[in-house]
Scaffold this motif. Structure first.
Motif, mmCIF file in Angstrom:
data_model
loop_
_atom_site.group_PDB
_atom_site.id
_atom_site.type_symbol
_atom_site.label_atom_id
_atom_site.label_comp_id
_atom_site.label_asym_id
_atom_site.label_seq_id
_atom_site.Cartn_x
_atom_site.Cartn_y
_atom_site.Cartn_z
ATOM 1 N N UNK A 136 0.859 -1.177 0.000
ATOM 2 C CA UNK A 136 0.000 0.000 0.000
ATOM 3 C C UNK A 136 0.896 1.228 0.000
ATOM 4 N N UNK A 137 1.840 1.198 -0.895
ATOM 5 C CA UNK A 137 2.842 2.247 -0.932
ATOM 6 C C UNK A 137 3.893 2.032 0.140
ATOM 7 N N UNK A 138 4.808 2.994 0.223
ATOM 8 C CA UNK A 138 5.859 2.977 1.246
ATOM 9 C C UNK A 138 5.312 3.658 2.494
ATOM 10 N N UNK A 139 4.287 3.048 3.085
ATOM 11 C CA UNK A 139 3.500 3.719 4.126
ATOM 12 C C UNK A 139 4.347 4.242 5.278
ATOM 13 N N UNK A 140 5.200 3.411 5.826
ATOM 14 C CA UNK A 140 5.936 3.803 7.032
ATOM 15 C C UNK A 140 6.944 4.900 6.722
ATOM 16 N N UNK A 141 7.758 4.703 5.684
ATOM 17 C CA UNK A 141 8.756 5.729 5.362
ATOM 18 C C UNK A 141 8.092 7.054 4.967
ATOM 19 N N UNK A 142 7.054 6.981 4.150
ATOM 20 C CA UNK A 142 6.396 8.219 3.731
ATOM 21 C C UNK A 142 5.614 8.860 4.874
ATOM 22 N N UNK A 143 5.251 8.078 5.883
ATOM 23 C CA UNK A 143 4.631 8.672 7.075
ATOM 24 C C UNK A 143 5.628 9.570 7.802
ATOM 25 N N UNK A 144 6.900 9.173 7.803
ATOM 26 C CA UNK A 144 7.922 10.029 8.413
ATOM 27 C C UNK A 144 8.126 11.296 7.591
ATOM 28 N N UNK A 145 7.999 11.205 6.270
ATOM 29 C CA UNK A 145 8.000 12.400 5.437
ATOM 30 C C UNK A 145 6.794 13.276 5.776
ATOM 31 N N UNK A 146 5.621 12.640 5.879
ATOM 32 C CA UNK A 146 4.412 13.379 6.225
ATOM 33 C C UNK A 146 4.504 14.035 7.591
ATOM 34 N N UNK A 147 5.136 13.350 8.518
ATOM 35 C CA UNK A 147 5.313 13.890 9.873
ATOM 36 C C UNK A 147 6.065 15.222 9.824
ATOM 37 N N UNK A 148 7.106 15.274 9.000
ATOM 38 C CA UNK A 148 7.857 16.522 8.856
ATOM 39 C C UNK A 148 7.012 17.609 8.212
ATOM 40 N N UNK A 149 6.223 17.248 7.215
ATOM 41 C CA UNK A 149 5.403 18.244 6.516
ATOM 42 C C UNK A 149 4.384 18.895 7.441
ATOM 43 N N UNK A 150 3.899 18.170 8.447
ATOM 44 C CA UNK A 150 2.928 18.764 9.381
ATOM 45 C C UNK A 150 3.628 19.377 10.595
#
Length: 503
Positions: A136-150
């Motif tokens: 379902x995508x690179x959920x965990x790694x991209x969540x860390x990217x998302x964490x920075x964006x917010x």
């Protein structure tokens, strides 16, 4: 629609020419976001007003929709292991931003602008290597990217780890205010494995180029015969990579006076008259003679990997897909990473084979029982008291062995998870990251091969007969590794050479 190629991405990653959104991309993103906002008002659409994964059966109240997007990011930002080097976080951000800019994810323009600001200011989210299963995508790694964006978690800026919220305030970058399906749009794609994969292809091309140059010089200083890389012999097989490798060897060796022509020696009756045993090899060992046939398939694998990762970069990897042309939202599996996973598996197998070839070529130069031309371990000192390059061979062998272990395909390691919702996964990020490690090891082995070549050429002498390409290569090696007469540690100098080769 804007498409990127490898050359443009390489410039974005290795120069001051940063990725920038154009007006068309921002306009497309706004239109897609506006369409989805209106389209979803009276419908049940996954990830907008439902839970995620196996929780999709739950409908989410309207007053909880914003929390839903934040909860997704926070709950999935649970990766472990080493953090990506800045270059790999950068590649991940470019990959995700470019995918979102197509409009298929209906991410709000604020998400795109924030990602662009991170890239422009060289702010790199701390993304851990472990956690992605690539389905379902690179959920965990991209969540860390998302964490920075917010504005949460930690980032790296100018070589230092910083609190994200504090740094964004200093840089006057506003944290993203998540809307509609922004959280899912950030997470639900193959951008992490693709970003790593792009870097793998770039670096594999460099490794290939230097390996061909090193193999050419090896054939030269051992006075090999020219027919092994001749146009006529290699044209008899119909493989592009083989042709390209042989062509490059001919180009590098065009002015060599050491490469021998078989008709002048073994086909010459006067040369072979009354000789029963020939001390020189009639045919060189495979690690010298079969370079086009061994490296050729690896060349082809790199070229194909480039096609796949660039296609993935220019694709919409998300679910669902917002299709404005059909006024529809389509549910499927474009987040699945098997295309990238398969190619990274093939690429790491190819680079491992290249590593094996490099190590065997090192062994050939170090073993007088094989080469019959040089002292044991290319020792320039006193045998027994001095040890030449004996110590560096251990490292080359160790790295080649590790690459063999890393080369078992990650793509067939599917393990069902997520309540068996994700019952077949790609392990694409694992495949990409393992390929990175294989390439890292390959450069280390290559640096040792270069050192042995320099030693062998200096022992041989006859510089006036060496090709101009060979002399140039020797000079580049010696710029980073001095010619030590006594036993010494080469580790620091080899690291400098690796840095030179990998740029």
């Amino acid at each position: 629609m804007r498409n990127l190629d490898l050359i443009e991405v390489e410039k974005n990653l290795y120069s001051d020419e940063k990725y920038q959104l154009n007006d068309d991309q921002l306009e497309q993103a706004q239109k897609s976001f506006d369409f989805l906002q209106h389209f979803s008002e009276d419908k049940l659409i996954y990830g907008i007003n439902t839970g995620f994964g196996p929780m999709a059966q739950y409908r989410i109240r309207k007053d909880q929709l914003k929390d839903l997007q934040y909860n997704l990011i926070r709950s999935h930002a649970n990766g472990l292991g080493e953090y990506f080097p800045d270059l790999y976080s950068h590649a991940t951000m470019i990959s995700r931003l470019h995918s979102l800019s197509m409009g298929y994810s209906a991410a709000s323009p604020d998400v795109l602008k924030s990602l662009e600001a991170f890239i422009r200011n060289s702010v790199y989210p701390l993304i851990p290597a472990h956690g992605g299963v690539g389905a379902s995508g690179d959920l965990v790694q991209l969540a860390h990217l998302g964490q920075a964006l917010i504005g949460e978690g930690r980032v790296r800026y100018r070589g230092e780890e910083r609190d994200t919220k504090t740094l964004l305030r200093e840089l006057n970058i506003a944290p993203v205010d998540l809307k509609l399906r922004d959280g899912l749009a950030i997470l639900n794609g193959t951008s992490c494995m693709t970003g790593i994969g792009i870097l793998n292809v770039i670096r594999a091309k460099r490794l290939m180029k230097w390996s061909i140059a090193a193999a050419s010089l090896l054939n030269e200083i051992t006075e090999s015969y020219s027919d092994a890389f001749s146009e006529t012999l290699n044209a008899a097989k119909k493989h592009t990579g083989q042709h390209q490798v042989a062509r490059e060897m001919r180009k590098l060796l065009i002015d060599s006076k050491l490469i021998r022509k078989r008709p002048e020696h073994l086909f010459n009756g006067d040369e072979i008259k009354d000789t029963y045993f020939f001390t020189d090899k009639i045919q060189e060992y495979y690690s010298l003679r079969c370079v086009p046939q061994i490296i050729g398939p690896i060349y082809d694998a790199i070229e194909n990997a480039e096609i796949v990762v660039i296609n993935e970069l220019n694709s919409a990897s998300d679910n669902p897909i917002v299709c404005m042309s059909e006024r529809d939202v389509l549910h499927g599996g474009n987040f699945h990473g098997d295309y990238v996973s398969f190619e990274m598996d093939k690429l790491k197998i190819g680079i491992t084979k290249l590593s094996i070839l490099l190590e065997r070529q090192i062994n050939y130069l170090l073993n007088p029982a094989l080469n019959g031309k040089f002292p044991a371990f290319l020792n320039k000192g006193i045998p027994g008291l001095n040890y030449g390059l004996q110590g560096v061979q251990f490292t080359a062998v160790s790295n080649a062995a590790e690459n063999q272990s890393l080369s078992f395909p990650a793509s067939i390691h599917s393990i069902s998870n997520n309540g068996d919702n994700q019952d077949v996964v790609s392990m694409g990020t694992n495949a990409s990251w393992m390929t990175k490690r294989v390439i890292d090891n390959g450069f280390e082995i290559l640096s040792i091969k270069m050192l042995t070549l320099a030693h062998a050429l200096e022992i041989k002498g006859n510089y006036e007969k060496v090709s101009s390409a060979g002399i140039s290569l020797l000079e580049q090696i010696r710029q980073e590794i001095p010619d030590f007469k006594e036993d010494t540690s080469y580790s620091v100098h080899l690291r400098k050479l690796i840095k030179k080769l990998d740029q």
